[in-house]
Enzyme design. Structure first.
Site, mmCIF file in Angstrom:
data_model
loop_
_atom_site.group_PDB
_atom_site.id
_atom_site.type_symbol
_atom_site.label_atom_id
_atom_site.label_comp_id
_atom_site.label_asym_id
_atom_site.label_seq_id
_atom_site.Cartn_x
_atom_site.Cartn_y
_atom_site.Cartn_z
ATOM 1 N N LYS A 1 0.814 -1.129 0.004
ATOM 2 C CA LYS A 1 -0.117 -0.038 0.108
ATOM 3 C C LYS A 1 1.014 1.265 0.047
ATOM 4 O O LYS A 1 0.533 2.238 -0.719
ATOM 5 C CB LYS A 1 -0.927 0.160 1.168
ATOM 6 N N GLN B 1 -4.670 -0.883 9.637
ATOM 7 C CA GLN B 1 -4.427 -2.417 9.083
ATOM 8 C C GLN B 1 -5.255 -3.439 10.141
ATOM 9 O O GLN B 1 -4.900 -3.694 11.287
ATOM 10 C CB GLN B 1 -3.106 -2.733 8.781
ATOM 11 N N ASP C 1 -10.840 3.706 3.992
ATOM 12 C CA ASP C 1 -10.970 2.200 4.302
ATOM 13 C C ASP C 1 -12.491 1.817 3.881
ATOM 14 O O ASP C 1 -13.141 0.730 3.502
ATOM 15 C CB ASP C 1 -10.702 1.564 5.273
HETATM 16 N N1 GUN Z 1 -7.172 -6.137 5.919
HETATM 17 C C1 GUN Z 1 -7.541 -7.061 5.005
HETATM 18 N N2 GUN Z 1 -8.053 -6.035 4.048
HETATM 19 C C2 GUN Z 1 -7.942 -4.921 4.561
HETATM 20 C C3 GUN Z 1 -8.311 -3.553 4.028
HETATM 21 O O1 GUN Z 1 -8.808 -3.184 3.101
HETATM 22 N N3 GUN Z 1 -8.135 -2.565 5.188
HETATM 23 C C4 GUN Z 1 -7.600 -2.657 6.083
HETATM 24 N N4 GUN Z 1 -7.377 -1.502 6.918
HETATM 25 N N5 GUN Z 1 -7.213 -3.797 6.621
HETATM 26 C C5 GUN Z 1 -7.586 -4.936 5.890
#
Ligand code: GUN
Length: 282
Positions: A52, A96, A119
């Protein structure tokens, strides 16, 4: 032979679109800022976060890294969120998931200022999705919708079946498909005759987290199959779809890796840039 839905190509198109917003913001002295909060040392999460942050750097988004040990307390986590909420140079906050078990993920997500919830997990963002109002959309299902659109796959009037009902993927996926006028069915562990229900789908979305569970028996001839799974097995990374058996039956299929994964990250970049545009009025 199914068409392979290449997520990297669609992600590049999304990033090219946001590039004009990023340059306009730069002319006005604004650099989109994303706080990335990673608690603990889950190796998969560390990999996602690294990817990311790389995508952010490529797109001209400043990622600010908050890595904390697994023993971090709820108060410490919420103090980071509060600090980022108050910081005008931060336009998006990503915590996350999953968090270590002793932490309250619900409370952490709810602590994020809704306008910084890139998110799309905050109750306000999800509530706005239900109501059909603008808000950051959850990145993975938003990326799936963008991938379908990019490939000219019509959604309106189609039978869409989503396997999985998580808050991160399954539920918002169902709502976005509904918003696009599909007839939507959501399947889960208590669904009877799962394969039979899935065979009704014109568009089948697998988001269960079970390696290669979806075999040809689940797929109608000519269906579009989107594989959201990322499963680490001894044989390497595999999706929720048994690609070898499903590909000959489907009209289009997203691969793992290189399908939905890059789309999730592209939509995070897009949500962050849009949050910066909204916050700066530029
Ligand atoms: N864990 C798995 N997918 C995601 C996501 O799209 N965002 C976040 N923050 N955690 C995740």
């Amino acid at each position: 032979m199914a068409k392979i839905l290449d997520g990297n190509a669609v992600a590049a198109a999304v990033k090219a679109e946001v590039a004009s917003d990023v340059s306009r913001l730069a002319e006005n002295g604004v650099v989109p800022g994303l706080a990335v909060v990673l608690v603990g040392d889950d190796p998969a999460s560390a990999t996602y976060v690294r990817m990311k942050e790389r995508d952010c750097a490529e797109a001209g988004v400043r990622a600010v890294d908050y890595r904390r040990p697994a023993e971090t307390t709820q108060a410490e986590l919420e103090a980071i969120i509060d600090e980022c909420n108050a910081d005008p140079s931060i336009h998006g906050i990503l915590v996350q998931m999953p968090l270590p078990d002793h932490l309250d993920a619900e409370a952490a997500v709810a602590r994020i200022a809704p306008e910084k919830d890139v998110d799309g997990f905050h109750p306000v963002s999800l509530g706005r999705l239900v109501r059909g109002l603008p808000a950051s959309r959850a990145c993975t299902p938003f990326g799936v919708m963008r991938m379908l659109e990019h490939h000219g796959i019509e959604v309106a009037g189609k039978e869409a079946v989503v396997i999985g009902r998580s808050t991160i993927v399954g539920k918002p996926m169902a709502l976005m498909l509904l918003e696009a006028n599909a007839t939507v069915t959501v399947c889960h562990s208590r669904t009877r005759d799962l394969a039979g229900v899935c065979r009704r789908a014109d568009i089948l979305i697998a988001a269960v987290g079970r390696p290669e569970m979806v075999t040809a028996e689940y797929v109608k001839e000519g269906a579009v199959v989107i594989d959201v799974g990322i499963n680490r097995t001894d044989a390497g990374m595999v999706g929720d779809v048994d690609f070898a058996s499903v590909e000959p039956v489907a009209s289009a299929i997203s691969p793992v890796p290189g399908g939905v994964g890059p789309m999730t990250r592209a939509m995070l970049v897009a949500n962050t840039v849009h949050a910066a545009v909204a916050a700066s009025g530029r």
